[in-house]
Design a protein around this motif. Structure first.
Motif, mmCIF file in Angstrom:
data_model
loop_
_atom_site.group_PDB
_atom_site.id
_atom_site.type_symbol
_atom_site.label_atom_id
_atom_site.label_comp_id
_atom_site.label_asym_id
_atom_site.label_seq_id
_atom_site.Cartn_x
_atom_site.Cartn_y
_atom_site.Cartn_z
ATOM 1 N N THR A 223 0.768 -1.171 -0.040
ATOM 2 C CA THR A 223 0.121 -0.051 0.113
ATOM 3 C C THR A 223 0.884 1.147 -0.057
ATOM 4 N N VAL A 224 1.937 1.184 0.954
ATOM 5 C CA VAL A 224 2.791 2.490 1.144
ATOM 6 C C VAL A 224 3.330 2.862 -0.224
ATOM 7 N N GLY A 225 4.026 1.539 -0.855
ATOM 8 C CA GLY A 225 5.120 1.425 -1.980
ATOM 9 C C GLY A 225 4.036 1.859 -3.098
ATOM 10 N N VAL A 226 2.786 1.576 -3.364
ATOM 11 C CA VAL A 226 2.055 1.999 -4.441
ATOM 12 C C VAL A 226 1.793 3.485 -4.385
ATOM 13 N N ALA A 227 1.441 3.984 -3.116
ATOM 14 C CA ALA A 227 0.884 5.207 -2.829
ATOM 15 C C ALA A 227 2.199 6.362 -3.049
ATOM 16 N N LEU A 228 3.349 6.057 -2.865
ATOM 17 C CA LEU A 228 4.401 6.478 -2.820
ATOM 18 C C LEU A 228 4.767 6.902 -4.617
ATOM 19 N N VAL A 229 4.941 5.632 -5.102
ATOM 20 C CA VAL A 229 5.059 5.695 -6.547
ATOM 21 C C VAL A 229 4.119 6.590 -7.429
ATOM 22 N N TYR A 230 2.742 6.162 -7.005
ATOM 23 C CA TYR A 230 1.900 7.166 -7.585
ATOM 24 C C TYR A 230 2.037 8.302 -7.551
ATOM 25 N N SER A 231 2.316 8.863 -6.287
ATOM 26 C CA SER A 231 2.160 10.439 -5.693
ATOM 27 C C SER A 231 3.206 10.946 -6.633
ATOM 28 N N ALA A 232 4.513 10.136 -6.834
ATOM 29 C CA ALA A 232 5.764 10.824 -7.326
ATOM 30 C C ALA A 232 5.442 10.853 -8.942
ATOM 31 N N LEU A 233 4.745 9.914 -9.371
ATOM 32 C CA LEU A 233 4.593 10.084 -10.964
ATOM 33 C C LEU A 233 3.611 11.038 -11.488
ATOM 34 N N ALA A 234 2.347 11.097 -10.647
ATOM 35 C CA ALA A 234 1.563 11.914 -10.899
ATOM 36 C C ALA A 234 1.266 13.238 -10.407
ATOM 37 N N GLY A 235 2.443 13.391 -9.453
ATOM 38 C CA GLY A 235 2.696 14.756 -8.759
ATOM 39 C C GLY A 235 1.559 15.292 -7.919
ATOM 40 N N VAL A 236 0.919 14.202 -7.244
ATOM 41 C CA VAL A 236 -0.163 14.583 -6.381
ATOM 42 C C VAL A 236 0.162 14.275 -4.822
ATOM 43 N N THR A 237 -0.759 14.796 -3.752
ATOM 44 C CA THR A 237 -0.329 14.285 -2.531
ATOM 45 C C THR A 237 -1.518 13.307 -1.915
ATOM 46 N N THR A 238 -2.712 13.328 -2.701
ATOM 47 C CA THR A 238 -3.644 12.510 -2.104
ATOM 48 C C THR A 238 -4.222 11.308 -3.162
ATOM 49 N N VAL A 239 -4.025 10.234 -2.676
ATOM 50 C CA VAL A 239 -4.138 9.077 -3.763
ATOM 51 C C VAL A 239 -5.365 8.420 -3.521
ATOM 52 N N GLY A 240 -6.215 8.523 -2.452
ATOM 53 C CA GLY A 240 -7.316 7.803 -2.381
ATOM 54 C C GLY A 240 -7.343 6.663 -1.641
ATOM 55 N N GLU A 241 -8.198 5.663 -1.636
ATOM 56 C CA GLU A 241 -8.107 4.405 -0.977
ATOM 57 C C GLU A 241 -7.605 3.157 -1.780
ATOM 58 N N TRP A 242 -7.497 3.489 -3.037
ATOM 59 C CA TRP A 242 -7.323 2.325 -3.998
ATOM 60 C C TRP A 242 -5.909 1.593 -3.692
ATOM 61 N N PRO A 243 -4.860 2.346 -3.312
ATOM 62 C CA PRO A 243 -3.590 1.485 -2.891
ATOM 63 C C PRO A 243 -3.746 0.455 -1.767
ATOM 64 N N ALA A 244 -4.577 0.929 -0.908
ATOM 65 C CA ALA A 244 -4.970 -0.049 0.155
ATOM 66 C C ALA A 244 -5.684 -1.250 -0.475
ATOM 67 N N ALA A 245 -6.484 -1.235 -1.354
ATOM 68 C CA ALA A 245 -7.279 -2.166 -2.167
ATOM 69 C C ALA A 245 -6.047 -3.191 -2.712
ATOM 70 N N VAL A 246 -4.995 -2.570 -3.418
ATOM 71 C CA VAL A 246 -4.032 -3.034 -4.205
ATOM 72 C C VAL A 246 -3.227 -3.788 -3.092
ATOM 73 N N GLY A 247 -2.980 -3.392 -2.014
ATOM 74 C CA GLY A 247 -1.990 -4.283 -0.946
ATOM 75 C C GLY A 247 -2.706 -5.280 -0.463
ATOM 76 N N THR A 248 -3.902 -5.181 0.016
ATOM 77 C CA THR A 248 -4.835 -6.068 0.580
ATOM 78 C C THR A 248 -4.940 -7.299 -0.748
ATOM 79 N N ILE A 249 -5.235 -7.139 -1.957
ATOM 80 C CA ILE A 249 -5.377 -8.151 -2.874
ATOM 81 C C ILE A 249 -3.866 -9.003 -3.097
ATOM 82 N N THR A 250 -2.803 -8.033 -2.972
ATOM 83 C CA THR A 250 -1.623 -8.654 -3.176
ATOM 84 C C THR A 250 -1.399 -9.673 -2.333
#
Length: 348
Positions: A223-250
């Motif tokens: 979850t943290v890894g996906v959120a950090l990568v997405y924030s860096a690539l998209a240039g945003v500070t808020t990413v929503g709840e979908w990284p948590a879903a990715v973490g749980t599914i993984t």
């Protein structure tokens, strides 16, 4: 909150994170090296993790909040501590003198290092001295370089006396550790590590704890890894709840793959347990074993309206059935029609 209390709490918090991250590998290694988990050594490793962070928090923190601080110099005189002791004696109250207390603290800070190296690592006084000198030198260099260039100059003094006192502390700790019985220092067991051992309720509970801690660690890390990568690539500070879903599914995918392929969950594998003698086809037994573990516990939370209540009931049932079901097989063994045994036991 004083700096000392803050540093202590920070060291405990960081040490707890390290312990959770390494909990499952530590349990698995203990069962393979010693055939069991020795709780005394486990507590010592927890203390060592907290101590490791305490060294850094007490020697580097608080960090300056800006460049508005006074630069300090260096002390390369190895005999400067004599002047400090004389100054302490001159005050008439040497036991309360900051000069003497600082010297004693620098020695005491590294005593646990030598102790842990001998008790947990089986290393002697030479290694303790070299480790004390090396770690102390790394800390002093970090300070004199302004945290390796993060600050424009040093905010703490590089002191050769600190190197000497820290090394002495590690040597003292190594000597003190000789008071610990050899049996505790080596963690030796009377039974060979590869010999089957009884399946106890405590061992089954430990397997459940490994599954829960491991699942959580994988989920949070992803979850943290996906959120950090997405924030860096998209240039945003808020990413929503979908990284948590990715973490749980993984985590679900990993636990499902391991359980369906081997019949053991990650926790079962860590404490060397396995379910055998299914009265249904093996593939169905493994699916049911998966459903009776942490994956099933996560899944029921998604039931509309009553998910939270179902998850609580599931968790309570899983714990209670360890004490009620035969051979501590618990919920997974009951629904998969399997019995629980030591993974080291021979199959007929």
């Amino acid at each position: 909150m004083t700096t000392q209390i803050y540093n202590a709490l920070l060291a405990v918090a960081l040490g707890a994170v390290v312990c959770v991250a390494l909990f499952v590998p530590f349990v698995a290694m203990s069962y393979r090296r010693r055939g069991r988990l020795t709780w005394g050594r486990a507590l010592l490793w927890i203390a060592a993790a907290v101590y490791g962070w305490a060294i850094w928090t007490y020697t580097l923190i608080p960090l300056p909040q800006s460049d508005d601080f006074a630069c300090v110099g260096v002390n390369l005189n190895p005999l400067a501590f004599i002047d400090d002791i004389n100054a302490a004696l001159a005050t008439g109250s040497p036991l309360t003198s900051m000069f003497l207390l600082q010297l004693v603290f620098n020695i005491a800070l590294f005593v646990p290092l030598g102790f842990f190296l001998r008790v947990l690592g089986g290393r002697g006084i030479l290694v303790a001295g070299l480790a004390g000198l090396g770690i102390s030198l790394l800390i002093e260099l970090t300070q004199v370089t302004g945290v390796w260039g993060l600050y424009h100059c040093a905010y703490r003094v590089f002191d050769v006396v600190d190197l000497m006192s820290n090394t002495l502390g590690a040597l003292v700790g190594s000597v003190v550790a000789l008071m610990v019985p050899v049996r505790i220092r080596t963690g030796a067991a009377s039974t060979p590590a590869d010999a089957p051992r009884p399946v106890t309720r405590g061992r089954r509970l430990l397997a459940m704890l490994c599954d829960a801690a491991g699942f959580w660690m994988v989920s949070v890390s992803v979850t943290v890894g996906v959120a950090l990568v997405y924030s860096a690539l998209a240039g945003v500070t808020t990413v929503g709840e979908w990284p948590a879903a990715v973490g749980t599914i993984t985590a679900v995918v990993i636990w499902s793959a391991v359980t369906l392929a081997t019949g053991q969950s990650v926790g079962d594998f860590a404490v060397m347990l396995r379910y055998v003698d299914a009265r249904v086809p093996l593939v169905f037994a493994r699916v049911l074993r998966l459903a009776g573990g942490v994956v099933g516990w996560i899944a029921v939370d998604y039931v509309p309206l009553i998910g939270g209540q179902l998850q609580t009931a599931f968790g309570l049932a899983a714990v209670v059935l360890i004490f009620l079901a035969p051979d501590s097989r618990g919920l997974p063994g009951l629904i998969s029609t399997q019995r629980l045994t030591d993974a080291r036991s021979r199959r007929d």
